[in-house]
Scaffold this motif. Structure first.
Motif, PDB file in Angstrom:
ATOM      1  N   HIS A 275      -8.362  40.634 -43.384  1.00  0.00           N
ATOM      2  CA  HIS A 275      -7.692  39.505 -44.031  1.00  0.00           C
ATOM      3  C   HIS A 275      -8.676  38.362 -44.219  1.00  0.00           C
ATOM      4  O   HIS A 275      -9.407  38.006 -43.288  1.00  0.00           O
TER       5      HIS A 275
ATOM      6  N   ALA B 201      -6.016  39.682 -49.500  1.00  0.00           N
ATOM      7  CA  ALA B 201      -6.401  38.322 -49.913  1.00  0.00           C
ATOM      8  C   ALA B 201      -7.733  37.957 -49.261  1.00  0.00           C
ATOM      9  O   ALA B 201      -7.904  36.878 -48.703  1.00  0.00           O
TER      10      ALA B 201
ATOM     11  N   ALA C 247      -2.148  38.658 -52.709  1.00  0.00           N
ATOM     12  CA  ALA C 247      -1.021  37.839 -52.263  1.00  0.00           C
ATOM     13  C   ALA C 247      -0.668  36.913 -53.418  1.00  0.00           C
ATOM     14  O   ALA C 247      -1.378  35.952 -53.700  1.00  0.00           O
TER      15      ALA C 247
ATOM     16  N   ASP D  17      -0.340  33.026 -52.959  1.00  0.00           N
ATOM     17  CA  ASP D  17      -1.367  32.447 -52.083  1.00  0.00           C
ATOM     18  C   ASP D  17      -1.710  31.042 -52.561  1.00  0.00           C
ATOM     19  O   ASP D  17      -2.226  30.855 -53.669  1.00  0.00           O
TER      20      ASP D  17
ATOM     21  N   GLU E 155      -0.254  44.638 -54.950  1.00  0.00           N
ATOM     22  CA  GLU E 155       0.122  43.229 -54.922  1.00  0.00           C
ATOM     23  C   GLU E 155       1.449  43.054 -54.208  1.00  0.00           C
ATOM     24  O   GLU E 155       2.276  43.970 -54.162  1.00  0.00           O
TER      25      GLU E 155
ATOM     26  N   ALA F 283       4.067  36.558 -51.368  1.00  0.00           N
ATOM     27  CA  ALA F 283       3.233  36.484 -50.169  1.00  0.00           C
ATOM     28  C   ALA F 283       2.280  35.301 -50.276  1.00  0.00           C
ATOM     29  O   ALA F 283       1.557  35.172 -51.258  1.00  0.00           O
TER      30      ALA F 283
ATOM     31  N   HIS G 212      -0.932  33.068 -48.221  1.00  0.00           N
ATOM     32  CA  HIS G 212      -2.200  33.579 -47.702  1.00  0.00           C
ATOM     33  C   HIS G 212      -1.997  34.416 -46.442  1.00  0.00           C
ATOM     34  O   HIS G 212      -2.741  35.373 -46.205  1.00  0.00           O
TER      35      HIS G 212
ATOM     36  N   ALA H 187       0.012  36.818 -45.557  1.00  0.00           N
ATOM     37  CA  ALA H 187       0.991  37.816 -45.986  1.00  0.00           C
ATOM     38  C   ALA H 187       1.536  38.632 -44.824  1.00  0.00           C
ATOM     39  O   ALA H 187       2.671  39.110 -44.877  1.00  0.00           O
TER      40      ALA H 187
ATOM     41  N   LYS I 228       5.326  38.164 -45.454  1.00  0.00           N
ATOM     42  CA  LYS I 228       5.904  39.384 -46.040  1.00  0.00           C
ATOM     43  C   LYS I 228       5.472  40.612 -45.232  1.00  0.00           C
ATOM     44  O   LYS I 228       4.861  41.546 -45.769  1.00  0.00           O
TER      45      LYS I 228
ATOM     46  N   LEU J 240       4.097  44.258 -46.678  1.00  0.00           N
ATOM     47  CA  LEU J 240       2.707  44.608 -46.390  1.00  0.00           C
ATOM     48  C   LEU J 240       2.626  45.962 -45.708  1.00  0.00           C
ATOM     49  O   LEU J 240       1.762  46.790 -46.048  1.00  0.00           O
TER      50      LEU J 240
END
Length: 267
Positions: free
Chosen positions: A85, A110, A214, A217, A239, A243, A245, A247, A251, A255
């Motif tokens: 990440h 991201a 994301a 973001d 994608e 979401a 940053h 995520a 989410k 994810l």
């Protein structure tokens, strides 16, 4: 933080971004485990609950050592799904270069996704060129005195976190971050970040790469994320709508669905 799953499950190794720790993956770890898989959420050096202090970490390689050691220790025949990440994408890239045969797929959430023929630090340089003055808001910047010379570091401010990083997350996760974040460094002064020969087609370039955008973001536009993909031939794209940053916190279910899809495709 390591969770076991049933026999035959995938093994995901999760790498946090700047100033964070393995703690930020807690929702994803729980969901992957419930689905019968293994999930290892690591702390990079001087991150999370790792006892080192940032000024004691000599290099980006030393910062990445927990990941490099974890991948090296994976049993023969076990192919991993690495998930990086944000800044963690660079840690994952280094592990891909060192241990390509052990990685079934690498997921850049991201994240900084470097490319062969350019130095890893270019991803950060390009990001810094796109942001407006005052982007970091109330964050605290500092210069650390290390044995290798001065090193830039940052501690994200609560206003920045609320406005651009955790803006779609539950309020509890924002408060958790305020309690647990530590100063972080992008190690831009490290020669490794400037080495254009570090990543090779034969190693890094041979591993399947998937960039997860994301879409909400607040710290990086969707266009900026897609530009990174465009500069990395062969990378696939997933994608996640809504979401931010973080995520993995805003989410997590979506994810996990993406991660399982990738793991099943590149078994």
């Amino acid at each position: 933080m390591e969770s076991g799953g049933g026999g035959g499950g995938k093994h995901f190794i999760l790498v946090h971004g700047l100033s964070h720790g393995g703690w930020c993956w807690y929702k994803v770890v729980a969901r992957l485990r419930a689905a019968g898989h293994r999930a290892t959420a690591l702390d990079m050096a001087a991150s999370g609950v790792d006892p080192a202090r940032l000024h004691e970490v000599a290099s980006f390689e030393e910062y990445s050592r927990p990941l490099l050691d974890a991948v090296a220790a994976a049993p023969d025949g076990e192919r991993l799904v690495l998930v990086g990440h944000s800044l963690g994408g660079l840690n994952v890239a280094l592990a891909m270069e060192r241990f390509p045969s052990k990685v079934a797929a690498a997921v850049f959430l991201a994240a900084s996704m470097p490319r062969v023929g350019s130095h890893m630090g270019i991803t950060i340089e390009e990001f810094m060129e796109t942001i407006e003055p005052g982007f970091f808001m109330d964050s605290e910047t500092m210069v650390l005195n290390t044995e290798q010379g001065p090193r830039n570091a940052v501690l994200f401010g609560p206003n920045l976190l609320a406005a651009k990083v955790y803006d779609q997350c539950p309020a509890e996760d924002l408060e958790l971050a305020k309690l647990l974040l530590r100063p972080g460094s992008q190690f831009m002064e490290d020669p490794m970040m400037k080495d254009e020969t570090l990543l090779t087609d034969g190693n890094y370039g041979s591993v399947k790469r998937v960039f997860v955008i994301a879409k909400a973001d607040g710290s990086s536009t969707e266009d900026a994320q897609r530009r990174m993909v465009d500069l990395s031939p062969g990378a696939e794209v997933e994608e996640i709508a809504g979401a931010d940053h973080m995520a993995m916190l805003s989410k997590p279910t979506e994810l996990c669905e993406v991660l399982l899809k990738i793991a099943n495709k590149y078994d």
